[in-house]
Write an enzyme that holds these catalytic residues in place. Structure first.
Site, short mmCIF file in Angstrom:
data_model
loop_
_atom_site.label_atom_id
_atom_site.label_comp_id
_atom_site.label_asym_id
_atom_site.label_seq_id
_atom_site.Cartn_x
_atom_site.Cartn_y
_atom_site.Cartn_z
N GLY A 190 0.85 -1.17 0.00
CA GLY A 190 0.00 0.00 0.00
C GLY A 190 0.90 1.23 0.00
O GLY A 190 1.66 1.42 0.93
N SER A 191 0.82 2.07 -1.01
CA SER A 191 1.87 3.07 -1.17
C SER A 191 1.51 4.10 -2.24
O SER A 191 0.36 4.25 -2.61
CB SER A 191 3.18 2.36 -1.53
OG SER A 191 2.91 1.33 -2.46
N ARG A 192 2.54 4.76 -2.77
CA ARG A 192 2.32 5.84 -3.73
C ARG A 192 3.52 5.94 -4.67
O ARG A 192 4.65 5.62 -4.30
CB ARG A 192 2.15 7.14 -2.95
CG ARG A 192 1.86 8.36 -3.79
CD ARG A 192 1.56 9.52 -2.87
NE ARG A 192 2.44 10.64 -3.10
CZ ARG A 192 2.55 11.67 -2.28
NH1 ARG A 192 1.89 11.70 -1.14
NH2 ARG A 192 3.36 12.67 -2.58
#
Length: 233
Positions: A190-192
């Protein structure tokens, strides 16, 4: 086409990086189910989720020199001007930055947004704040790459760890030449991903829109296309 082959074609490939995690989840499911039967079903759901997290579907990428393609699946969380991280060596002038936020249900295999040579890879340890926060670009663990196009212009791509993510993987090395859409990394869980574009680039997507890695057009690097490809109603 047989039913078995149809089912196989419907299931997306799993990235090799996920095999060990799926095996761990599956083993834990069997142990928990042996200890207390209802836990088996909870473990089975989590094992399926783990397999889906590491899915690596085939993508069809538009190989058009002026178009910048999304490096990640997810929601466009920000479109605007920002100074690139210092470790990228892209200067102190603001660039057009487009941020793609990935939740735990999105595909997490990342793809290069433009064709070119990797001239720099810079890893920086940091915190694990919510990746949607703007300060996550400065404070969180991150791994950045700089891609130099054939015309000499550079594009920065930064993988940013999120609240849950604890591991950024890079599949490339400095000096390697990649084609738009090629896989270059993965982030767990879960990240960007931020993309920094050279002066003159025009965004063709709006905040809140959904992007697909290797397919969705984010920008025109030449600034010639003025109408966004993707709007949010």
């Amino acid at each position: 086409m047989s039913v078995v082959k149809s089912i196989q074609n419907a299931i997306p490939p799993i990235h090799p990086e996920g095999h060990k995690f799926i095996a761990i989840f599956a083993a834990a499911t069997l142990i928990l189910g042996w200890l207390f039967a209802p836990l088996f079903w909870i473990g089975l759901i989590l094992t399926v989720w783990c397999a889906l997290f590491f899915r690596d579907p085939v993508r069809v990428t538009a190989v058009t020199p002026n178009l910048v393609i999304s490096p990640a699946d997810g929601r466009i969380s920000s479109v605007g001007q920002a100074v690139p991280p210092k470790e990228l060596g892209l200067g102190d002038e603001p660039r057009l930055r487009i941020c793609v936020f990935m939740n735990v249900f999105d595909v997490h295999v990342n793809r290069v947004p433009v064709t070119g040579k990797i001239t720099r890879i810079a890893y920086k340890p940091g915190k694990f704040l919510n990746a949607e926060l703007d300060k996550a670009s400065e404070d969180n663990e991150r791994n950045g790459i700089v891609i130099e196009r054939q015309d000499g212009r550079t594009v920065g791509v930064v993988q940013i760890a999120g609240l849950i993510a604890r591991r950024i993987l890079s599949f490339t090395r400095e000096g390697e030449s990649l084609t738009v859409g090629d896989r270059f990394g993965l982030i767990r869980f879960g990240s960007r991903v931020d993309v920094y574009l050279p002066q003159g680039a025009t965004a063709l997507i709006a905040e809140g829109a959904r992007a697909i890695a290797g397919e969705t057009v984010l920008a025109d690097i030449d600034g010639e296309t003025k109408t966004p490809f993707v709007r949010v109603s």
